[in-house]
Scaffold this motif. Structure first.
Motif, PDB file in Angstrom:
ATOM      1  N   GLU A   1       0.875  -1.177   0.011  1.00 22.76           N
ATOM      2  CA  GLU A   1       0.055  -0.110   0.053  1.00 22.76           C
ATOM      3  C   GLU A   1       0.710   1.201   0.031  1.00 22.76           C
ATOM      4  OE1 GLU A   1      -3.889   2.128   2.607  1.00 22.76           O
ATOM      5  OE2 GLU A   1      -2.585   0.287   3.431  1.00 22.76           O
ATOM      6  N   TYR A   2       1.928   1.321   0.730  1.00 21.34           N
ATOM      7  CA  TYR A   2       2.715   2.372   0.998  1.00 21.34           C
ATOM      8  C   TYR A   2       4.241   2.209   0.816  1.00 21.34           C
ATOM      9  CZ  TYR A   2      -1.017   5.402   2.921  1.00 21.34           C
ATOM     10  OH  TYR A   2      -1.979   6.157   3.203  1.00 21.34           O
ATOM     11  N   LEU A   3       4.858   2.883  -0.011  1.00 22.95           N
ATOM     12  CA  LEU A   3       6.258   2.679   0.322  1.00 22.95           C
ATOM     13  C   LEU A   3       6.875   3.801   1.295  1.00 22.95           C
ATOM     14  CD1 LEU A   3       9.257   2.278  -1.096  1.00 22.95           C
ATOM     15  CD2 LEU A   3       9.143   4.442  -2.142  1.00 22.95           C
ATOM     16  N   TYR A   4       7.681   3.263   2.195  1.00 20.10           N
ATOM     17  CA  TYR A   4       8.128   4.245   3.163  1.00 20.10           C
ATOM     18  C   TYR A   4       9.462   5.066   2.608  1.00 20.10           C
ATOM     19  CZ  TYR A   4       9.831   5.914   7.851  1.00 20.10           C
ATOM     20  OH  TYR A   4      10.352   6.409   8.951  1.00 20.10           O
ATOM     21  N   TRP A   5       9.463   6.183   2.227  1.00 23.49           N
ATOM     22  CA  TRP A   5      10.555   6.902   1.887  1.00 23.49           C
ATOM     23  C   TRP A   5      11.254   7.446   3.109  1.00 23.49           C
ATOM     24  CZ3 TRP A   5      12.606   7.785  -3.148  1.00 23.49           C
ATOM     25  CH2 TRP A   5      13.507   8.791  -3.166  1.00 23.49           C
ATOM     26  N   VAL A   6      12.278   6.748   3.447  1.00 19.41           N
ATOM     27  CA  VAL A   6      12.864   7.176   4.748  1.00 19.41           C
ATOM     28  C   VAL A   6      13.949   8.307   4.649  1.00 19.41           C
ATOM     29  CG1 VAL A   6      14.531   6.244   6.608  1.00 19.41           C
ATOM     30  CG2 VAL A   6      13.097   4.752   5.116  1.00 19.41           C
TER      31      VAL A   6
ATOM     32  N   ILE B   1      12.581   4.626  12.903  1.00 16.91           N
ATOM     33  CA  ILE B   1      12.297   3.212  13.787  1.00 16.91           C
ATOM     34  C   ILE B   1      10.895   3.407  14.506  1.00 16.91           C
ATOM     35  CG2 ILE B   1      12.852   1.677  15.849  1.00 16.91           C
ATOM     36  CD1 ILE B   1      15.637   2.303  15.193  1.00 16.91           C
ATOM     37  N   ALA B   2      10.624   4.502  15.210  1.00 17.10           N
ATOM     38  CA  ALA B   2       9.347   4.885  15.796  1.00 17.10           C
ATOM     39  C   ALA B   2       8.209   4.761  14.449  1.00 17.10           C
ATOM     40  CB  ALA B   2       9.123   6.154  16.422  1.00 17.10           C
ATOM     41  N   VAL B   3       8.494   5.225  13.443  1.00 12.83           N
ATOM     42  CA  VAL B   3       7.301   5.218  12.432  1.00 12.83           C
ATOM     43  C   VAL B   3       7.167   3.787  11.997  1.00 12.83           C
ATOM     44  CG1 VAL B   3       6.899   6.073   9.898  1.00 12.83           C
ATOM     45  CG2 VAL B   3       7.919   7.709  11.848  1.00 12.83           C
ATOM     46  N   ALA B   4       8.349   3.203  11.743  1.00 14.40           N
ATOM     47  CA  ALA B   4       8.109   1.757  11.060  1.00 14.40           C
ATOM     48  C   ALA B   4       7.321   0.912  12.154  1.00 14.40           C
ATOM     49  CB  ALA B   4       9.404   1.202  10.903  1.00 14.40           C
ATOM     50  N   LYS B   5       7.558   1.086  13.360  1.00 19.10           N
ATOM     51  CA  LYS B   5       6.936   0.455  14.549  1.00 19.10           C
ATOM     52  C   LYS B   5       5.478   0.580  14.573  1.00 19.10           C
ATOM     53  CE  LYS B   5      10.891  -0.736  17.691  1.00 19.10           C
ATOM     54  NZ  LYS B   5      11.366  -0.482  19.088  1.00 19.10           N
ATOM     55  N   ILE B   6       5.190   1.706  14.321  1.00 17.41           N
ATOM     56  CA  ILE B   6       3.801   2.197  14.435  1.00 17.41           C
ATOM     57  C   ILE B   6       2.824   1.631  13.295  1.00 17.41           C
ATOM     58  CG2 ILE B   6       2.250   4.270  14.158  1.00 17.41           C
ATOM     59  CD1 ILE B   6       4.214   5.811  15.860  1.00 17.41           C
ATOM     60  N   LEU B   7       3.479   1.815  12.017  1.00 17.58           N
ATOM     61  CA  LEU B   7       3.081   1.381  10.878  1.00 17.58           C
ATOM     62  C   LEU B   7       2.612  -0.243  11.020  1.00 17.58           C
ATOM     63  CD1 LEU B   7       4.844   3.267   8.125  1.00 17.58           C
ATOM     64  CD2 LEU B   7       2.653   3.798   8.949  1.00 17.58           C
ATOM     65  N   LYS B   8       3.624  -1.016  11.562  1.00 11.37           N
ATOM     66  CA  LYS B   8       3.508  -2.381  11.712  1.00 11.37           C
ATOM     67  C   LYS B   8       2.457  -2.873  12.735  1.00 11.37           C
ATOM     68  CE  LYS B   8       7.370  -4.665  12.045  1.00 11.37           C
ATOM     69  NZ  LYS B   8       7.209  -5.826  10.849  1.00 11.37           N
ATOM     70  N   ALA B   9       2.253  -1.936  13.672  1.00 13.10           N
ATOM     71  CA  ALA B   9       1.279  -2.103  14.779  1.00 13.10           C
ATOM     72  C   ALA B   9      -0.083  -1.739  14.046  1.00 13.10           C
ATOM     73  CB  ALA B   9       1.447  -1.008  16.021  1.00 13.10           C
ATOM     74  N   ALA B  10      -0.357  -0.951  13.370  1.00 15.11           N
ATOM     75  CA  ALA B  10      -1.332  -0.785  12.639  1.00 15.11           C
ATOM     76  C   ALA B  10      -1.928  -1.391  11.603  1.00 15.11           C
ATOM     77  CB  ALA B  10      -1.398   0.921  12.203  1.00 15.11           C
ATOM     78  N   GLY B  11      -0.957  -2.489  11.266  1.00 18.96           N
ATOM     79  CA  GLY B  11      -1.301  -3.261  10.051  1.00 18.96           C
ATOM     80  C   GLY B  11      -1.218  -2.632   8.689  1.00 18.96           C
ATOM     81  N   VAL B  12      -0.378  -1.720   8.470  1.00 17.79           N
ATOM     82  CA  VAL B  12      -0.072  -1.191   7.393  1.00 17.79           C
ATOM     83  C   VAL B  12       0.785  -1.922   6.443  1.00 17.79           C
ATOM     84  CG1 VAL B  12       0.744   1.065   5.943  1.00 17.79           C
ATOM     85  CG2 VAL B  12      -0.601   1.209   8.123  1.00 17.79           C
ATOM     86  N   ASN B  13       0.418  -2.335   5.176  1.00 12.36           N
ATOM     87  CA  ASN B  13       1.379  -2.851   4.338  1.00 12.36           C
ATOM     88  C   ASN B  13       2.463  -1.975   3.578  1.00 12.36           C
ATOM     89  OD1 ASN B  13       2.513  -4.932   2.766  1.00 12.36           O
ATOM     90  ND2 ASN B  13       0.525  -5.471   1.752  1.00 12.36           N
ATOM     91  N   PHE B  14       3.614  -1.785   4.190  1.00 16.96           N
ATOM     92  CA  PHE B  14       4.569  -0.914   3.699  1.00 16.96           C
ATOM     93  C   PHE B  14       5.810  -1.613   3.442  1.00 16.96           C
ATOM     94  CE2 PHE B  14       5.686  -1.238   7.995  1.00 16.96           C
ATOM     95  CZ  PHE B  14       6.938  -0.695   7.847  1.00 16.96           C
TER      96      PHE B  14
ATOM     97  N   LYS C   1       1.735   5.410  -3.567  1.00 18.75           N
ATOM     98  CA  LYS C   1       1.366   5.972  -2.408  1.00 18.75           C
ATOM     99  C   LYS C   1       2.851   5.928  -1.529  1.00 18.75           C
ATOM    100  CE  LYS C   1      -3.518   5.178  -1.550  1.00 18.75           C
ATOM    101  NZ  LYS C   1      -4.369   4.818  -0.735  1.00 18.75           N
ATOM    102  N   ILE C   2       3.280   7.222  -0.948  1.00 13.06           N
ATOM    103  CA  ILE C   2       4.499   7.320  -0.387  1.00 13.06           C
ATOM    104  C   ILE C   2       4.310   8.009   1.088  1.00 13.06           C
ATOM    105  CG2 ILE C   2       6.901   8.354  -0.238  1.00 13.06           C
ATOM    106  CD1 ILE C   2       6.679   8.395  -3.305  1.00 13.06           C
ATOM    107  N   ILE C   3       4.825   7.311   2.084  1.00 13.18           N
ATOM    108  CA  ILE C   3       4.909   7.906   3.378  1.00 13.18           C
ATOM    109  C   ILE C   3       6.240   8.473   3.654  1.00 13.18           C
ATOM    110  CG2 ILE C   3       4.840   5.534   4.499  1.00 13.18           C
ATOM    111  CD1 ILE C   3       3.671   7.073   6.862  1.00 13.18           C
ATOM    112  N   THR C   4       6.461   9.736   4.184  1.00 12.59           N
ATOM    113  CA  THR C   4       7.786   9.915   4.686  1.00 12.59           C
ATOM    114  C   THR C   4       7.611  10.994   5.988  1.00 12.59           C
ATOM    115  OG1 THR C   4       9.729  11.411   3.963  1.00 12.59           O
ATOM    116  CG2 THR C   4       7.412  12.104   3.360  1.00 12.59           C
ATOM    117  N   ALA C   5       8.936  10.748   6.643  1.00 12.50           N
ATOM    118  CA  ALA C   5       8.896  11.330   8.018  1.00 12.50           C
ATOM    119  C   ALA C   5       9.725  12.799   7.756  1.00 12.50           C
ATOM    120  CB  ALA C   5       9.587  10.750   8.928  1.00 12.50           C
ATOM    121  N   CYS C   6       9.999  13.217   6.631  1.00 15.02           N
ATOM    122  CA  CYS C   6      10.694  14.332   6.312  1.00 15.02           C
ATOM    123  C   CYS C   6       9.929  15.345   5.334  1.00 15.02           C
ATOM    124  CB  CYS C   6      12.049  13.999   5.753  1.00 15.02           C
ATOM    125  SG  CYS C   6      13.048  15.550   5.168  1.00 15.02           S
ATOM    126  N   PRO C   7       9.492  16.488   5.934  1.00 11.48           N
ATOM    127  CA  PRO C   7       8.813  17.481   5.058  1.00 11.48           C
ATOM    128  C   PRO C   7       9.574  17.777   3.743  1.00 11.48           C
ATOM    129  CG  PRO C   7       8.766  18.045   7.328  1.00 11.48           C
ATOM    130  CD  PRO C   7       9.776  16.903   7.285  1.00 11.48           C
TER     131      PRO C   7
END
Length: 685
Positions: free
Chosen positions: A443-448, A463-476, A517-523
């Motif tokens: 569903e999402y590519l995580y652009w680190v 690391i925090a973001v990855a753990k949250i995505l895994k806990a929410a069941g996001v397929n990334f 779809k891409i998610i990133t922690a960097c604006p």
């Protein structure tokens, strides 16, 4: 007698209109020296911008004095309408213009607004000359327009007051209290004296008005005419995607970037005449506030405009369209006839007109542009000049040169081996795109991003973001070692060639994996991927981690354990420029902090679209700060003024800069933390 009036009036009017038109045409000729740019699309949206920013004064009223300006604006329009019957009846006293000459409600509304204009002008004079804010310059030019408008209002009141004194039953003035006040003041005069007074005032009024008409296009108050067009032609692209395209494969191009005033586009030149010198840009510019040589108001309304007028006058005199190498022979001939004109033509925009330190001081925070009430576009002008310096001359700081080489060799500004890009996730069992059998199921590519991959502090957020995505069941999944720098700071540093090479490689990889779809922690990554990659074939839905995590919680896909006892914290929140002003996202990070038990979120004095930059944007993260006060230290001090227990941020650049600022400001104290909301949320899952 009225025939002679008509002749004299006609002569004066024609002379004034000719002078006005001649001056205006010259300014338009200066603007048209600029490069072509298509700003004629999407007429509906452009009309909307005009209505919002001009007729409704949308940006102007965001500040207290802007409300005063709103009434001055609309009052001035009604005053101009009232000029039609006033001038006409002075020449043809036996005739009336339907509605404007006869409607008492028109005059009542007009004079209510005219009274507010007069009051507003007095407030403006007090503000500029007594309160004296630094952003408002005290010049004769600034005073003249106020004096002109005041005299136009007063003489019109006096003239129509005299007319009412001569004919007390004039129906058109029956509701007007100001005309009645002046009529009462003049009631002791006999009829002959009243007639003389009325006629003298009329001619004085005409003289003032026509002088004002000629003065406007020859002064900074040309913005009265230019600003409406500037608002109409303002960019319809997202703030982060407004950079002018650069075709590096154009075989006819002799240079890239901007090194001459005529290399700017016509819209960029129109900006200089639209500037009303209100100073909101300089009041909100971190470079200017911190003592750097960049002052966006000076750059726009004085430096660039004066150079355009000076050089443009000579170019028009000799029929030149450019002063590039192809015109060197013509300039040489001009030098033989008039060396002063040749000197003006050969004056360098970068160096002679604008010092390089000014160009490199900008953090690209966009506060100047967001605050500007007339839709000026400041930042891209500076980037265009950086493009010339770097692309054509290889001229940039040693630190940037090193950083460019790091990206060229290892695809990241730190220069860490590219093979270590995915080490941050070694213990997380995160999918790599090249290991996924069916990429359509991702569903999402995580652009680190580079910071999230290599910077020790930013890796904690990754690391925090990855753990949250895994806990929410996001397929990334992540790209891992295939990910390269997105190119944000490289483009803003002017290295368009390196930027485009990175984009080409990244888009090829992303499209090969059918990323949607891409998610990133960097604006910064978010803005570049979302707003700039589409021009290179990369169309993606990009979301910031705070936005997605907030959605996951609100949709019930991520359950938080509210029984976890976290330390009660008073957190002062810092809006990053590239998530706030660039993406207009202010809500999600605040809501995330609000979902953490024990967190009390407080605001800095500069927040939302007036947030003060951390100092890292526009490639400044990789450059030494030699001039003025360090911007990150100033922002840290602003945060500490709220006596917080932690500082909230949402950007790896901001976190780094704020932590460095705290080390400087709290050298002898225990440092407070700078925390991303994901670092608190992850403790609740």
């Amino acid at each position: 007698m009225r025939l002679s009036w008509l002749i004299v009036f006609a002569v004066l009017l024609v002379a004034a209109v000719i002078a006005f038109t001649k001056a205006l045409r010259k300014k338009i000729s200066f603007i048209m020296l600029g490069a072509k740019e298509d700003r004629f699309d999407q007429v509906g949206k452009r009309i909307g911008n005009f209505v919002n920013n001009i007729l409704l004064q949308g940006k102007m009223v965001k500040e207290p004095y802007g409300v005063v300006h709103f009434f001055i604006f609309w009052g001035f329009i009604f005053i101009c309408l009232a000029e039609i019957p006033f001038m006409f009846e002075g020449v043809f006293p036996k005739y009336a213009i339907p509605f404007l000459s006869t409607n008492p409600y028109f005059y009542l509304i007009k004079d209510i607004l005219a009274g507010l204009v007069f009051l507003g002008l007095i407030i403006g004079l007090i503000r500029r000359w007594i309160i004296r804010p630094a952003r408002l310059y005290r010049t004769l030019e600034a005073a003249l327009v106020v004096i002109f408008i005041m005299l136009v209002i007063i003489t019109e009141w006096m003239g129509n007051g005299a007319k009412l004194a001569l004919a007390p039953n004039t129906a058109a003035y029956a509701l007007d209290p100001i005309y009645k006040m002046f009529a009462n003041m003049l009631s002791g005069m006999n009829e002959a004296d009243l007639l003389t007074f009325r006629d003298v005032v009329w001619w004085v009024h005409v003289g003032i008005l026509l002088i004002f008409l000629v003065y406007i296009p020859n002064s900074k108050h040309l913005h009265l005419l230019a600003a409406p067009f500037n608002a109409y032609f303002s960019s319809l692209k997202p703030i982060g995607g407004q950079m002018n395209p650069m075709d590096l494969e154009d075989e006819e191009a002799t240079e890239f970037g901007v090194s001459r005033i005529e290399n700017f586009t016509w819209k960029q030149l129109l900006d200089t005449f639209a500037c009303g010198e209100c100073g909101r840009c300089m009041d909100n510019c971190p470079a200017s506030i911190s003592g750097k040589p960049l002052n966006p108001k000076e750059l726009m309304s004085h430096t660039l405009k004066r150079h355009l007028i000076e050089k443009g006058s000579v170019m028009l005199k000799y029929g030149l369209k450019s002063t590039g190498e192809e015109f060197s022979e013509e300039i040489a001939k001009i030098a033989e006839a008039n060396y002063k004109d040749a000197e003006i033509l050969e004056k360098k925009l970068i160096g002679d007109v604008i010092p390089e330190d000014v160009i490199w001081s900008c953090t690209t925070c966009m506060s100047c542009q967001v605050q500007c009430p007339v839709s000026n576009e400041h930042v891209n002008k500076l980037i265009d000049m950086r493009r010339y310096l770097v692309t054509m001359e290889g001229n940039c700081s040693p630190e940037l040169q090193t950083t460019f080489r790091n990206v060229e060799n290892n695809s990241n500004p730190w220069g860490v081996g590219w093979a270590k890009r995915e080490d941050w996730a070694s213990d997380l069992d995160v999918k790599r795109m090249n290991e996924v059998e069916n990429v359509d199921g991702i569903e999402y590519l995580y652009w680190v991003g580079c910071a999230g991959s290599f910077d020790a502090r930013a890796k904690k957020v990754s690391i925090a973001v990855a753990k949250i995505l895994k806990a929410a069941g996001v397929n990334f999944a992540i790209l891992g070692t295939e990910e390269k720098c997105c190119g944000d700071f490289i483009r803003r540093a002017g290295n368009e060639y390196l930027y485009q090479s990175l984009v080409t490689e990244n888009v090829e990889i992303l499209n090969r994996y059918k990323v949607k779809k891409i998610i990133t922690a960097c604006p910064h990554c978010l803005n570049t991927l979302l707003n700039e990659y589409p021009a290179f074939g990369g169309e993606y839905e990009v979301i910031h981690h705070t936005q997605l995590i907030n959605q996951l919680i609100n949709n019930g896909k991520l359950k938080l354990n509210k029984d976890v006892q976290l330390e009660t914290q008073k957190i002062v929140y810092h809006d990053s420029c590239y998530l706030g002003r660039y993406q207009q996202e202010y809500k999600a990070p605040r809501e995330l902090f609000g979902k953490v038990p024990g967190v009390q979120l407080i605001e800095m004095d500069g927040n939302h679209d007036k947030s003060f930059c951390c100092g890292a944007g526009g490639s400044r993260m990789w450059m030494e700060e030699h001039l003025g006060e360090r911007i990150n230290n100033m922002r840290a001090e602003q945060a500490l003024a709220k006596k917080p227990e932690a500082i909230g941020a949402n950007c790896p650049y901001c976190i780094t800069m704020l932590e460095d600022g705290l080390k400087e400001k709290m050298a002898d104290e225990e440092l407070i933390r700078v925390v991303d909301p994901s670092e608190l949320i992850v403790q609740l899952i």
